[in-house]
Motif scaffolding. Structure first.
Motif, PDB file in Angstrom:
ATOM      1  N   LYS A 203     -24.114 -10.522  36.947  1.00  0.00           N
ATOM      2  CA  LYS A 203     -24.964 -10.495  38.135  1.00  0.00           C
ATOM      3  C   LYS A 203     -24.479 -11.464  39.202  1.00  0.00           C
ATOM      4  O   LYS A 203     -24.907 -11.392  40.345  1.00  0.00           O
ATOM      5  N   GLU A 204     -23.608 -12.393  38.832  1.00  0.00           N
ATOM      6  CA  GLU A 204     -23.081 -13.372  39.780  1.00  0.00           C
ATOM      7  C   GLU A 204     -21.566 -13.190  39.903  1.00  0.00           C
ATOM      8  O   GLU A 204     -20.885 -12.865  38.918  1.00  0.00           O
ATOM      9  N   PRO A 205     -21.005 -13.406  41.109  1.00  0.00           N
ATOM     10  CA  PRO A 205     -19.556 -13.240  41.301  1.00  0.00           C
ATOM     11  C   PRO A 205     -18.721 -14.146  40.406  1.00  0.00           C
ATOM     12  O   PRO A 205     -17.639 -13.750  39.979  1.00  0.00           O
ATOM     13  N   PHE A 206     -19.235 -15.343  40.100  1.00  0.00           N
ATOM     14  CA  PHE A 206     -18.454 -16.281  39.279  1.00  0.00           C
ATOM     15  C   PHE A 206     -18.079 -15.654  37.946  1.00  0.00           C
ATOM     16  O   PHE A 206     -16.915 -15.675  37.532  1.00  0.00           O
ATOM     17  N   GLY A 207     -19.048 -15.086  37.258  1.00  0.00           N
ATOM     18  CA  GLY A 207     -18.778 -14.487  35.955  1.00  0.00           C
ATOM     19  C   GLY A 207     -17.875 -13.280  36.053  1.00  0.00           C
ATOM     20  O   GLY A 207     -16.989 -13.088  35.211  1.00  0.00           O
ATOM     21  N   ARG A 208     -18.102 -12.441  37.063  1.00  0.00           N
ATOM     22  CA  ARG A 208     -17.264 -11.246  37.220  1.00  0.00           C
ATOM     23  C   ARG A 208     -15.810 -11.620  37.482  1.00  0.00           C
ATOM     24  O   ARG A 208     -14.888 -11.066  36.865  1.00  0.00           O
ATOM     25  N   ILE A 209     -15.585 -12.548  38.389  1.00  0.00           N
ATOM     26  CA  ILE A 209     -14.218 -12.960  38.736  1.00  0.00           C
ATOM     27  C   ILE A 209     -13.531 -13.590  37.530  1.00  0.00           C
ATOM     28  O   ILE A 209     -12.369 -13.310  37.239  1.00  0.00           O
ATOM     29  N   TYR A 210     -14.274 -14.427  36.810  1.00  0.00           N
ATOM     30  CA  TYR A 210     -13.679 -15.076  35.634  1.00  0.00           C
ATOM     31  C   TYR A 210     -13.325 -14.052  34.564  1.00  0.00           C
ATOM     32  O   TYR A 210     -12.216 -14.092  33.995  1.00  0.00           O
ATOM     33  N   CYS A 211     -14.230 -13.141  34.260  1.00  0.00           N
ATOM     34  CA  CYS A 211     -13.973 -12.146  33.205  1.00  0.00           C
ATOM     35  C   CYS A 211     -12.768 -11.268  33.546  1.00  0.00           C
ATOM     36  O   CYS A 211     -11.944 -10.965  32.676  1.00  0.00           O
ATOM     37  N   TYR A 212     -12.669 -10.868  34.803  1.00  0.00           N
ATOM     38  CA  TYR A 212     -11.521 -10.052  35.188  1.00  0.00           C
ATOM     39  C   TYR A 212     -10.222 -10.861  35.162  1.00  0.00           C
ATOM     40  O   TYR A 212      -9.151 -10.319  34.845  1.00  0.00           O
ATOM     41  N   SER A 213     -10.303 -12.140  35.474  1.00  0.00           N
ATOM     42  CA  SER A 213      -9.110 -12.989  35.380  1.00  0.00           C
ATOM     43  C   SER A 213      -8.629 -13.080  33.939  1.00  0.00           C
ATOM     44  O   SER A 213      -7.428 -12.980  33.655  1.00  0.00           O
ATOM     45  N   VAL A 214      -9.571 -13.257  33.012  1.00  0.00           N
ATOM     46  CA  VAL A 214      -9.215 -13.336  31.587  1.00  0.00           C
ATOM     47  C   VAL A 214      -8.623 -12.020  31.110  1.00  0.00           C
ATOM     48  O   VAL A 214      -7.616 -11.995  30.399  1.00  0.00           O
ATOM     49  N   ALA A 215      -9.246 -10.911  31.488  1.00  0.00           N
ATOM     50  CA  ALA A 215      -8.724  -9.598  31.098  1.00  0.00           C
ATOM     51  C   ALA A 215      -7.298  -9.417  31.606  1.00  0.00           C
ATOM     52  O   ALA A 215      -6.430  -8.900  30.887  1.00  0.00           O
ATOM     53  N   ALA A 216      -7.046  -9.834  32.850  1.00  0.00           N
ATOM     54  CA  ALA A 216      -5.707  -9.687  33.428  1.00  0.00           C
ATOM     55  C   ALA A 216      -4.694 -10.573  32.724  1.00  0.00           C
ATOM     56  O   ALA A 216      -3.550 -10.164  32.490  1.00  0.00           O
ATOM     57  N   ILE A 217      -5.087 -11.798  32.361  1.00  0.00           N
ATOM     58  CA  ILE A 217      -4.178 -12.707  31.649  1.00  0.00           C
ATOM     59  C   ILE A 217      -3.792 -12.121  30.300  1.00  0.00           C
ATOM     60  O   ILE A 217      -2.617 -12.124  29.904  1.00  0.00           O
ATOM     61  N   PHE A 218      -4.775 -11.610  29.563  1.00  0.00           N
ATOM     62  CA  PHE A 218      -4.474 -10.995  28.269  1.00  0.00           C
ATOM     63  C   PHE A 218      -3.559  -9.783  28.445  1.00  0.00           C
ATOM     64  O   PHE A 218      -2.634  -9.568  27.657  1.00  0.00           O
ATOM     65  N   PHE A 219      -3.826  -8.990  29.469  1.00  0.00           N
ATOM     66  CA  PHE A 219      -2.996  -7.801  29.696  1.00  0.00           C
ATOM     67  C   PHE A 219      -1.554  -8.177  29.989  1.00  0.00           C
ATOM     68  O   PHE A 219      -0.612  -7.577  29.438  1.00  0.00           O
ATOM     69  N   VAL A 220      -1.331  -9.162  30.855  1.00  0.00           N
ATOM     70  CA  VAL A 220       0.036  -9.565  31.214  1.00  0.00           C
ATOM     71  C   VAL A 220       0.763 -10.130  30.000  1.00  0.00           C
ATOM     72  O   VAL A 220       1.927  -9.802  29.747  1.00  0.00           O
ATOM     73  N   HIS A 221       0.088 -10.966  29.225  1.00  0.00           N
ATOM     74  CA  HIS A 221       0.709 -11.506  28.002  1.00  0.00           C
ATOM     75  C   HIS A 221       1.093 -10.378  27.050  1.00  0.00           C
ATOM     76  O   HIS A 221       2.210 -10.344  26.513  1.00  0.00           O
ATOM     77  N   PHE A 222       0.151  -9.479  26.828  1.00  0.00           N
ATOM     78  CA  PHE A 222       0.380  -8.364  25.906  1.00  0.00           C
ATOM     79  C   PHE A 222       1.523  -7.475  26.389  1.00  0.00           C
ATOM     80  O   PHE A 222       2.430  -7.132  25.621  1.00  0.00           O
ATOM     81  N   ALA A 223       1.514  -7.106  27.677  1.00  0.00           N
ATOM     82  CA  ALA A 223       2.517  -6.181  28.203  1.00  0.00           C
ATOM     83  C   ALA A 223       3.912  -6.801  28.192  1.00  0.00           C
ATOM     84  O   ALA A 223       4.892  -6.146  27.792  1.00  0.00           O
ATOM     85  N   ILE A 224       4.027  -8.047  28.615  1.00  0.00           N
ATOM     86  CA  ILE A 224       5.347  -8.688  28.686  1.00  0.00           C
ATOM     87  C   ILE A 224       5.884  -8.965  27.288  1.00  0.00           C
ATOM     88  O   ILE A 224       7.059  -8.717  27.004  1.00  0.00           O
ATOM     89  N   ASN A 225       5.036  -9.488  26.401  1.00  0.00           N
ATOM     90  CA  ASN A 225       5.517  -9.839  25.062  1.00  0.00           C
ATOM     91  C   ASN A 225       6.010  -8.616  24.306  1.00  0.00           C
ATOM     92  O   ASN A 225       7.123  -8.618  23.761  1.00  0.00           O
ATOM     93  N   ILE A 226       5.209  -7.563  24.265  1.00  0.00           N
ATOM     94  CA  ILE A 226       5.634  -6.357  23.547  1.00  0.00           C
ATOM     95  C   ILE A 226       6.781  -5.680  24.296  1.00  0.00           C
ATOM     96  O   ILE A 226       7.702  -5.142  23.674  1.00  0.00           O
ATOM     97  N   GLY A 227       6.738  -5.726  25.631  1.00  0.00           N
ATOM     98  CA  GLY A 227       7.828  -5.137  26.416  1.00  0.00           C
ATOM     99  C   GLY A 227       9.166  -5.767  26.117  1.00  0.00           C
ATOM    100  O   GLY A 227      10.187  -5.081  26.002  1.00  0.00           O
TER     101      GLY A 227
END
Length: 491
Positions: free
Chosen positions: A418-442
């Motif tokens: 309901k607040e931008p702080f939580g939304r921005i943080y959650c999407y940042s975490v999702a993006a960090i995990f995605f980049v780590h996962f994609a680069i490492n396996i790549g």
């Protein structure tokens, strides 16, 4: 207390920042526990020692990882017990503190594998860059959740660039290119928050130019840049017909120059004739822009000039800034050079290990490529090789599915904030995990240059495990805090 407040169920939270079990996203917690356990199993298999097989033997990596897992579980529980509002309050102090730690490491840290990025505390080695991702996500979330924040203002872009750029510069100064690359994940979050797509088109264009700068000569690159700029211009202004006409004009001028110079016995070559054709077309381009009132025409001229300059910068950086092993890895990835017993060895052995697993794998402790150390860094950066060899395609697919569901859960948490702080943080975490996962396996399957990036919750290392645990469980706590907030409004 009102009648409405008395109707609050345990799943709806409570006042005072207390947390009920039903508030927690247990699916995400379950995915975390499963990934940590499966990661430990593969670390054990990668460095298994029959003479020291105890899982609590701290002289072995699986013993140390057992210890770090215990610390991580305690850390996760502690985070869940802290009221989510405190992460907003502590975002800037934590960010400044970690910047100071990064500066300290730059001067007094320990160098490991060519990167001066480690702090030695007793027998423990801590990599602050892993925690820098966490505090940067917090700092960005706090800044971008301010009441008067405007993503499209110059001031906002300046401070966002500063928050992301300072850690990147310090990490690059520590010679840890892999960790610095992960900060590109925040651009995924910015896209979700409404950042214009034009920047991402430019980024893709630069990535394409980066690749072809190794494969082609300067003049062909120049013409490709021109074509790309015309495509972008046509896409933005929706005047594809005029873009095609301009390209035809350049070709016509080039043919004319080539014919005239040939008639006079000058061996100019068609590439240089094209270059002269581009120069001769500039007056028409300016007239067209003025006539049609294309206020953004200068942007495409700058884009063209910037792209040309970028290719020169890439050439300079490759030859004068990148270290030899980094140059070789890029050339190997592009197929320009191949050294099976040298720079290509890691990736070749990695592919052999993953491919040899077949559909169901060789079974636990049955891997030969990893057990006999054919794969370098098999318990850290190349841990996915152990997964592929011992658990096969099925196990590899299970790991990919776990990351897929984890990232989706984080995005879902972000969307229901309901607040931008939580939304921005959650999407940042999702993006960090995605980049780590994609680069490492790549990089393990030869789709990305070999860089020092761990696979979250799988690769050996206390710093990465603690940092990823903090990233994830703060998101879980912020998600649960919504119920606390709902309860406070009813009290």
């Amino acid at each position: 207390m009102t009648n409405e407040a008395s109707k609050i169920t345990p799943g709806e939270g409570n006042s005072g920042g207390r947390l009920f079990a039903a508030d927690i996203d247990w699916w995400t917690v379950g995915i975390y526990v499963l990934m940590v356990f499966f990661g430990w199993v593969n670390i054990y298999a990668a460095v298994y020692n029959e003479e020291q097989a105890s899982i609590f033997d701290l002289s072995q990596r699986y013993g140390m990882q057992t210890l770090w897992i215990g610390v991580s579980f305690c850390l996760a529980i502690s985070i869940l017990l802290i009221d989510g509002k405190y992460w907003h309050m502590l975002a800037y102090p934590f960010y400044m503190l970690m910047l100071a730690v990064m500066l300290f490491v730059l001067f007094f840290g320990k160098e490991i594998n060519g990167a001066k990025a480690w702090l030695v505390i007793g027998s423990a080695q801590i990599q602050p860059a892993e925690f820098m991702k966490f505090v940067t996500a917090l700092a960005l979330a706090r800044y971008m959740s301010a009441y008067n924040f405007n993503l499209h203002s110059a001031k906002a872009l300046y401070y966002i660039g500063l928050i992301i750029g300072l850690p990147v510069l310090l990490i690059l100064a520590q010679n840890d290119t892999g960790s610095a690359m992960v900060f590109a994940a925040f651009f995924i979050m910015l896209y979700r928050e409404g950042f214009g797509s034009a920047l991402y088109v430019v980024v893709l264009m630069l990535a394409f130019l980066f690749i072809i700068s190794f494969l082609l000569e300067p003049l062909p690159i120049l013409f490709i840049v021109l074509l790309l700029c015309l495509v972008v211009q046509g896409f933005v202004n929706r005047n594809w017909r005029d873009a095609v006409r301009y390209l035809a004009l350049v070709l016509l001028l080039a043919v004319g120059v080539f014919v005239v110079t040939t008639c006079f016995g000058v061996s100019l070559g068609f590439n240089y004739a094209m270059l002269i054709g581009v120069a001769l077309s500039i007056p028409w381009l300016v007239r067209y822009g003025v006539r049609h009132r294309l206020a953004n025409l200068w942007q495409f001229v700058l884009l063209f000039a910037g792209a040309v300059i970028f290719t020169e910068v890439v050439d300079y950086a490759f030859n004068n800034i990148l270290q030899v092993h980094q140059q070789k890895r890029i050339l190997d990835l592009l197929g320009i050079e191949n050294d099976p017993h040298g720079w290509s060895y890691n990736v070749i052995q990695s592919k052999i290990a993953i491919g040899s697993g077949g559909f169901f794998g060789k079974g636990f402790l049955g891997g030969t490529q990893t057990r006999f150390s054919f794969v370098p860094e098999q318990s850290t950066d190349f841990i996915f090789c152990t997964v592929g060899e011992e658990w096969g395609f099925v196990g590899s697919l299970a790991v990919v599915a776990l990351f897929f569901f984890l990232i989706l859960r984080l995005m879902r948490m972000g969307e229901r904030q309901k607040e931008p702080f939580g939304r921005i943080y959650c999407y940042s975490v999702a993006a960090i995990f995605f980049v780590h996962f994609a680069i490492n396996i790549g990089m393990t399957i030869g789709l990305f240059p070999v860089v020092g990036i761990p696979l979250p919750f799988f690769s050996y290392g206390g710093s990465s495990l603690l940092a990823f645990t903090m990233l994830l469980f703060v998101a879980i706590r912020l998600d649960a805090s919504q119920y606390d907030e709902n309860a406070r409004k009813l009290l």
